[in-house]
Design a protein around this motif. Structure first.
Motif, PDB file in Angstrom:
ATOM      1  N   UNK A 167       0.827  -1.203   0.000  1.00  0.00           N
ATOM      2  CA  UNK A 167       0.000   0.000   0.000  1.00  0.00           C
ATOM      3  C   UNK A 167       0.862   1.255   0.000  1.00  0.00           C
ATOM      4  N   UNK A 168       1.917   1.252   0.819  1.00  0.00           N
ATOM      5  CA  UNK A 168       2.801   2.412   0.852  1.00  0.00           C
ATOM      6  C   UNK A 168       3.489   2.611  -0.490  1.00  0.00           C
ATOM      7  N   UNK A 169       3.980   1.517  -1.064  1.00  0.00           N
ATOM      8  CA  UNK A 169       4.635   1.623  -2.369  1.00  0.00           C
ATOM      9  C   UNK A 169       3.652   2.103  -3.431  1.00  0.00           C
ATOM     10  N   UNK A 170       2.424   1.595  -3.392  1.00  0.00           N
ATOM     11  CA  UNK A 170       1.423   2.051  -4.357  1.00  0.00           C
ATOM     12  C   UNK A 170       1.104   3.523  -4.192  1.00  0.00           C
ATOM     13  N   UNK A 171       0.990   3.978  -2.925  1.00  0.00           N
ATOM     14  CA  UNK A 171       0.732   5.390  -2.682  1.00  0.00           C
ATOM     15  C   UNK A 171       1.858   6.263  -3.227  1.00  0.00           C
ATOM     16  N   UNK A 172       3.107   5.846  -2.958  1.00  0.00           N
ATOM     17  CA  UNK A 172       4.259   6.623  -3.433  1.00  0.00           C
ATOM     18  C   UNK A 172       4.316   6.623  -4.958  1.00  0.00           C
ATOM     19  N   UNK A 214      11.132  16.059  -2.396  1.00  0.00           N
ATOM     20  CA  UNK A 214      10.870  16.231  -0.961  1.00  0.00           C
ATOM     21  C   UNK A 214       9.443  15.825  -0.616  1.00  0.00           C
ATOM     22  N   UNK A 215       8.501  16.192  -1.509  1.00  0.00           N
ATOM     23  CA  UNK A 215       7.099  15.814  -1.258  1.00  0.00           C
ATOM     24  C   UNK A 215       6.929  14.299  -1.263  1.00  0.00           C
ATOM     25  N   UNK A 216       7.631  13.623  -2.192  1.00  0.00           N
ATOM     26  CA  UNK A 216       7.543  12.169  -2.221  1.00  0.00           C
ATOM     27  C   UNK A 216       8.121  11.550  -0.957  1.00  0.00           C
ATOM     28  N   UNK A 217       9.265  12.083  -0.496  1.00  0.00           N
ATOM     29  CA  UNK A 217       9.875  11.545   0.726  1.00  0.00           C
ATOM     30  C   UNK A 217       8.953  11.734   1.920  1.00  0.00           C
ATOM     31  N   UNK A 218       8.421  12.942   2.059  1.00  0.00           N
ATOM     32  CA  UNK A 218       7.511  13.202   3.177  1.00  0.00           C
ATOM     33  C   UNK A 218       6.247  12.361   3.049  1.00  0.00           C
ATOM     34  N   UNK A 219       5.711  12.277   1.835  1.00  0.00           N
ATOM     35  CA  UNK A 219       4.501  11.474   1.635  1.00  0.00           C
ATOM     36  C   UNK A 219       4.760  10.002   1.889  1.00  0.00           C
ATOM     37  N   UNK A 220       5.970   9.524   1.513  1.00  0.00           N
ATOM     38  CA  UNK A 220       6.282   8.119   1.764  1.00  0.00           C
ATOM     39  C   UNK A 220       6.314   7.817   3.252  1.00  0.00           C
ATOM     40  N   UNK A 221       6.989   8.688   4.039  1.00  0.00           N
ATOM     41  CA  UNK A 221       7.049   8.467   5.488  1.00  0.00           C
ATOM     42  C   UNK A 221       5.667   8.601   6.116  1.00  0.00           C
ATOM     43  N   UNK A 222       4.970   9.700   5.750  1.00  0.00           N
ATOM     44  CA  UNK A 222       3.635   9.902   6.311  1.00  0.00           C
ATOM     45  C   UNK A 222       2.672   8.802   5.873  1.00  0.00           C
ATOM     46  N   UNK A 223       2.792   8.379   4.603  1.00  0.00           N
ATOM     47  CA  UNK A 223       1.924   7.311   4.117  1.00  0.00           C
ATOM     48  C   UNK A 223       2.183   5.999   4.829  1.00  0.00           C
ATOM     49  N   UNK A 224       3.479   5.705   5.080  1.00  0.00           N
ATOM     50  CA  UNK A 224       3.803   4.467   5.793  1.00  0.00           C
ATOM     51  C   UNK A 224       3.223   4.484   7.204  1.00  0.00           C
ATOM     52  N   UNK A 225       3.357   5.650   7.888  1.00  0.00           N
ATOM     53  CA  UNK A 225       2.788   5.751   9.237  1.00  0.00           C
ATOM     54  C   UNK A 225       1.273   5.648   9.203  1.00  0.00           C
ATOM     55  N   UNK A 226       0.633   6.290   8.214  1.00  0.00           N
ATOM     56  CA  UNK A 226      -0.826   6.248   8.114  1.00  0.00           C
ATOM     57  C   UNK A 226      -1.314   4.837   7.807  1.00  0.00           C
ATOM     58  N   UNK A 227      -0.649   4.170   6.854  1.00  0.00           N
ATOM     59  CA  UNK A 227      -1.055   2.802   6.515  1.00  0.00           C
ATOM     60  C   UNK A 227      -0.850   1.878   7.710  1.00  0.00           C
ATOM     61  N   UNK A 228       0.273   2.079   8.415  1.00  0.00           N
ATOM     62  CA  UNK A 228       0.527   1.236   9.596  1.00  0.00           C
ATOM     63  C   UNK A 228      -0.547   1.450  10.653  1.00  0.00           C
ATOM     64  N   UNK A 229      -0.925   2.693  10.858  1.00  0.00           N
ATOM     65  CA  UNK A 229      -1.973   2.965  11.845  1.00  0.00           C
ATOM     66  C   UNK A 229      -3.309   2.396  11.371  1.00  0.00           C
TER      67      UNK A 229
END
Length: 505
Positions: free
Chosen positions: A29-34, A198-213
């Motif tokens: 899911x994180x990879x797909x979001x990124x 930078x947006x991709x990096x931030x979105x990847x980290x935030x997306x990973x945290x959101x998907x994990x939650x």
């Protein structure tokens, strides 16, 4: 040898298949979001760059139209225009007001008669441009349609030029450098790459945290399933105590958790009923075996007593009494075996005393040689005695059953090899024979109870085929000692391997 398109595609497919891929749902899911965000950023970036390049190029064309052909027309007169040209009272004013870097060329036919560029300081006059043959062909190919065209001149790099027909049948070309446009576009590309990266990096980290939650309930269901999978469900009383926490029933994860818990409840009920049924069966087998021991012993005793009658007894009666005695003895052994299996199934502990396994092997082989003199018996023992903690009587029963099985299932003349050794804290006992082997359809269930294979009858002893409990007792006793027994069989080679843990009783 040439490689065709299909081979290249196949090779490329294999190369791509070796690339690392995310395995967990969270990673996917994180990879797909990124990836989706990267595609969106790339689309926005490309659209912005294309739009900016078109806008600036349009502005450049507008500047070319405003500049007109004054500068290329002035080249014919040494960089100035006559006073009556286009109504201009000051002949050299048009040239001096040109932008630095403005390019002008005059063509007569396909020949460039003049070509110059405005110098770095206003009023410095024209600087001649050395044109090669390729540059001249490029200028000659520019259509005189009054529209902007981008060309590449070896001496001046990229230029945006516009060509119109002159009054003297010549073609006048005015050009402006595209370097400012390219610089602006490249700057936008750099800014877009940095910002989007930078947006991709931030979105990847935030997306990973959101998907994990978001997947925490599903992770708890997976953790519960892992704990349940580690429970011993094959036998005994089973309680599936872990349950997955149920989340929002309106969500997919909540419905999965609820269905999973319902499934665990059904499985627990089924296992409970199975355990109760097994307990009733074990209790029945133990009680029946215990109750049968007395009448079987009584039948056998009466048969022996009748055979001791001093008076004359018909031969047929004697034969019947002998068969009654033999079958009563066989039934007694079967009852004892069933009672032993019932006790082992109930988990009753065996003795845990040091047992000299080497001595038991020697005694068992001696007894087997007496029972099967037509077979060839060989021993392979380790130099040091092998000792294991356990029940000597039950281990002796394991050896006797394995040797009897090898003797009764193989023809006379078969070589039976008994080997005993140690390795890795385990005593290893092997009984190997070069007989016909165990049938393939029997091997998967050879250690189950009441399993019969094709076997030769010991007609000389007048015995039957047995109850099919010998190898099941071997497996049950080995398991009760913390060990195991395995079978490897094929035509001309059959090996039973018993492994028992070494240690102090």
């Amino acid at each position: 040898m040439r490689t065709g398109p299909r081979q290249r595609l196949a090779r490329e497919g294999r190369r791509l298949s070796r690339l690392p891929r995310p395995h967990t749902l969270r990673a996917r899911l994180t990879a797909g979001l990124v990836v989706l965000l990267a595609v969106s950023c790339a689309a926005v970036g490309v659209a912005a760059v294309v739009e900016l390049n078109g806008f600036l190029t349009g502005r450049l064309d507008q500047q070319l139209r405003e500049a007109g052909v004054r500068y290329p027309a002035s080249l014919e007169h040494g960089g100035t225009l006559p006073s009556d040209h286009d109504g201009d009272e000051d002949g050299d004013g048009d040239t001096r007001r040109q932008t630095v870097g403005t390019f002008g060329a005059r063509l007569v036919g396909d020949t460039v008669t003049n070509a110059a560029v405005v110098g770095s300081s206003t009023g410095a006059g024209a600087q001649n441009v050395p044109l090669g043959a390729a540059d001249m062909r490029t200028l000659a190919e520019v259509p005189a349609d009054g529209k902007g065209h981008t060309i590449d001149l070896s001496a001046l790099d990229d230029y945006r030029v516009m060509a119109v027909q002159g009054r003297d049948g010549d073609v006048l070309i005015t050009g402006l450098p595209t370097e400012p446009v390219e610089a602006a576009v490249h700057r936008l590309e750099l800014v877009a790459a940095v910002v989007f990266g930078a947006a991709l990096a931030v979105a990847g980290v935030a997306g990973a945290l959101w998907v994990r939650w978001s997947l925490r309930p599903l992770s708890r269901v997976a953790a519960t399933a892992t704990r349940v999978s580690r429970l011993p469900l094959s036998s005994g009383e089973v309680e599936l105590w872990p349950r997955a926490p149920e989340g929002d029933p309106r969500s997919e994860v909540g419905r999965v958790a609820r269905a999973f818990n319902m499934m665990l409840g059904h499985v627990e009920d089924a296992l409970t009923k199975r355990h109760a049924s097994e307990e009733r069966l074990r209790s029945f087998a133990a009680d029946a075996s215990h109750e049968l021991r007395t009448p079987v012993a009584s039948v056998r005793g009466h048969a022996e007593l009748a055979l001791l009658h001093p008076g004359p007894v018909p031969r047929k009666v004697v034969r019947a009494l002998e068969r009654i005695e033999a079958e009563a003895a066989r039934m007694g052994e079967m009852v004892d075996d069933l009672l032993l299996l019932a006790r082992l199934d109930a988990g009753r502990p065996l003795e845990r005393l040091p047992v000299d396994l080497t001595r038991l092997v020697l005694d068992a082989v001696t007894d087997a040689q007496a029972a099967g003199p037509g077979h060839r018996w060989t021993l392979e023992l380790s130099e040091e005695p092998v000792t294991v903690p356990g029940d000597a009587h039950r281990l002796q029963q394991v050896l006797a059953n394995l040797l009897a099985n090898a003797r009764l299932h193989t023809p006379v003349g078969t070589t039976i090899t008994i080997s005993l050794g140690t390795g890795g804290g385990t005593a290893v006992l092997k009984v190997h024979d070069d007989g016909p082997g165990v049938a393939a359809d029997v091997q998967p269930r050879v250690f189950e109870r009441f399993t019969h294979g094709e076997r030769r009858r010991a007609e000389a002893a007048g015995g039957g085929t047995g109850a099919g409990l010998g190898l099941s007792i071997v497996a049950a006793v080995a398991e009760a000692h913390g060990g195991s027994v395995t079978l490897e069989s094929g035509p001309g080679s059959t090996t039973f391997t018993v492994r028992l843990p070494e240690g102090n009783g």
